[in-house]
Motif scaffolding. Structure first.
Motif, PDB file in Angstrom:
ATOM      1  N   TYR A   1       0.822  -1.204   0.000  1.00  0.00           N
ATOM      2  CA  TYR A   1       0.000   0.000   0.000  1.00  0.00           C
ATOM      3  C   TYR A   1       0.862   1.262   0.000  1.00  0.00           C
ATOM      4  CZ  TYR A   1      -3.668  -3.271   1.231  1.00  0.00           C
ATOM      5  OH  TYR A   1      -4.531  -4.330   1.227  1.00  0.00           O
ATOM      6  N   SER A   2       0.278   2.348  -0.486  1.00  0.00           N
ATOM      7  CA  SER A   2       0.982   3.634  -0.508  1.00  0.00           C
ATOM      8  C   SER A   2       0.943   4.271   0.883  1.00  0.00           C
ATOM      9  CB  SER A   2       0.303   4.583  -1.502  1.00  0.00           C
ATOM     10  OG  SER A   2      -0.971   4.988  -0.998  1.00  0.00           O
ATOM     11  N   THR A   3       1.766   5.279   1.077  1.00  0.00           N
ATOM     12  CA  THR A   3       1.798   6.001   2.347  1.00  0.00           C
ATOM     13  C   THR A   3       0.428   6.603   2.646  1.00  0.00           C
ATOM     14  OG1 THR A   3       4.135   6.493   2.054  1.00  0.00           O
ATOM     15  CG2 THR A   3       2.933   7.879   3.609  1.00  0.00           C
ATOM     16  N   ALA A   4      -0.225   7.154   1.637  1.00  0.00           N
ATOM     17  CA  ALA A   4      -1.552   7.751   1.829  1.00  0.00           C
ATOM     18  C   ALA A   4      -2.576   6.707   2.271  1.00  0.00           C
ATOM     19  CB  ALA A   4      -2.012   8.436   0.551  1.00  0.00           C
ATOM     20  N   GLU A   5      -2.534   5.531   1.665  1.00  0.00           N
ATOM     21  CA  GLU A   5      -3.478   4.468   2.042  1.00  0.00           C
ATOM     22  C   GLU A   5      -3.230   3.975   3.467  1.00  0.00           C
ATOM     23  OE1 GLU A   5      -4.430   2.180  -2.131  1.00  0.00           O
ATOM     24  OE2 GLU A   5      -2.379   2.040  -1.336  1.00  0.00           O
ATOM     25  N   ILE A   6      -1.968   3.870   3.843  1.00  0.00           N
ATOM     26  CA  ILE A   6      -1.628   3.436   5.205  1.00  0.00           C
ATOM     27  C   ILE A   6      -2.083   4.480   6.216  1.00  0.00           C
ATOM     28  CG2 ILE A   6       0.275   2.936   6.791  1.00  0.00           C
ATOM     29  CD1 ILE A   6       1.765   1.770   4.303  1.00  0.00           C
ATOM     30  N   LEU A   7      -1.851   5.746   5.921  1.00  0.00           N
ATOM     31  CA  LEU A   7      -2.274   6.825   6.817  1.00  0.00           C
ATOM     32  C   LEU A   7      -3.795   6.845   6.963  1.00  0.00           C
ATOM     33  CD1 LEU A   7      -1.560   9.242   8.562  1.00  0.00           C
ATOM     34  CD2 LEU A   7      -1.612  10.651   6.498  1.00  0.00           C
ATOM     35  N   GLU A   8      -4.504   6.726   5.852  1.00  0.00           N
ATOM     36  CA  GLU A   8      -5.965   6.720   5.907  1.00  0.00           C
ATOM     37  C   GLU A   8      -6.473   5.556   6.762  1.00  0.00           C
ATOM     38  OE1 GLU A   8      -9.867   6.369   2.974  1.00  0.00           O
ATOM     39  OE2 GLU A   8      -7.868   6.157   2.130  1.00  0.00           O
ATOM     40  N   SER A   9      -5.921   4.371   6.576  1.00  0.00           N
ATOM     41  CA  SER A   9      -6.359   3.215   7.348  1.00  0.00           C
ATOM     42  C   SER A   9      -5.983   3.324   8.824  1.00  0.00           C
ATOM     43  CB  SER A   9      -5.761   1.930   6.762  1.00  0.00           C
ATOM     44  OG  SER A   9      -6.322   1.684   5.491  1.00  0.00           O
ATOM     45  N   THR A  10      -4.889   4.020   9.120  1.00  0.00           N
ATOM     46  CA  THR A  10      -4.481   4.223  10.509  1.00  0.00           C
ATOM     47  C   THR A  10      -5.417   5.200  11.200  1.00  0.00           C
ATOM     48  OG1 THR A  10      -2.174   3.805   9.940  1.00  0.00           O
ATOM     49  CG2 THR A  10      -2.587   4.959  12.001  1.00  0.00           C
ATOM     50  N   LEU A  11      -5.799   6.262  10.496  1.00  0.00           N
ATOM     51  CA  LEU A  11      -6.667   7.283  11.087  1.00  0.00           C
ATOM     52  C   LEU A  11      -8.128   6.868  11.110  1.00  0.00           C
ATOM     53  CD1 LEU A  11      -5.054  10.480   9.527  1.00  0.00           C
ATOM     54  CD2 LEU A  11      -4.748   9.561  11.848  1.00  0.00           C
ATOM     55  N   GLN A  12      -8.551   6.070  10.137  1.00  0.00           N
ATOM     56  CA  GLN A  12      -9.940   5.606  10.047  1.00  0.00           C
ATOM     57  C   GLN A  12      -9.957   4.095   9.834  1.00  0.00           C
ATOM     58  OE1 GLN A  12     -11.175   8.089   6.732  1.00  0.00           O
ATOM     59  NE2 GLN A  12     -12.250   9.438   8.145  1.00  0.00           N
ATOM     60  N   PRO A  13      -9.588   3.313  10.853  1.00  0.00           N
ATOM     61  CA  PRO A  13      -9.430   1.871  10.666  1.00  0.00           C
ATOM     62  C   PRO A  13     -10.715   1.124  10.308  1.00  0.00           C
ATOM     63  CG  PRO A  13      -9.257   2.450  12.978  1.00  0.00           C
ATOM     64  CD  PRO A  13      -9.285   3.737  12.200  1.00  0.00           C
ATOM     65  N   SER A  14     -11.859   1.685  10.601  1.00  0.00           N
ATOM     66  CA  SER A  14     -13.115   0.994  10.303  1.00  0.00           C
ATOM     67  C   SER A  14     -13.737   1.427   8.979  1.00  0.00           C
ATOM     68  CB  SER A  14     -14.123   1.235  11.424  1.00  0.00           C
ATOM     69  OG  SER A  14     -13.629   0.706  12.626  1.00  0.00           O
TER      70      SER A  14
END
Length: 92
Positions: free
Chosen positions: A30-43
């Motif tokens: 995954y890209s950095t943006a995708e990882i950040l999004e999933s970290t901030l909004q895991p659900s």
């Protein structure tokens, strides 16, 4: 942060618990943006294989959690607060 929030469900190398997806090779997929999004909004996006299960019991309670084990006689759920609850099949 990982130990406090994520390790109850996710593994990363030798750390955590392999209930949800393993995060060890996350950066390769995954890209950095995708990882950040999933970290901030895991659900926000949850694969069907990791969706929670609602269980209605005969006494009127509803338990929601991830099924860890179901041997036909009892169901073991991992609840949102990371506790595990075993529910006898006769109570469902």
């Amino acid at each position: 942060m990982f130990q406090d929030r994520c390790a109850a469900c996710h593994s990363f190398g030798p750390l955590g618990r392999a209930v949800g997806p393993d995060l060890t090779t996350l950066r390769a997929r995954y890209s950095t943006a995708e990882i950040l999004e999933s970290t901030l909004q895991p659900s926000r996006v949850i694969s069907d294989q990791y969706r929670a299960l609602n269980v209605w019991t005969r006494d009127g309670r509803v338990r929601t959690g991830f099924p860890l084990r179901d041997d036909g006689s009892r169901l073991l759920l991992l609840l949102a607060d990371t506790r595990e609850e075993e529910i006898p099949a006769s109570a469902v």
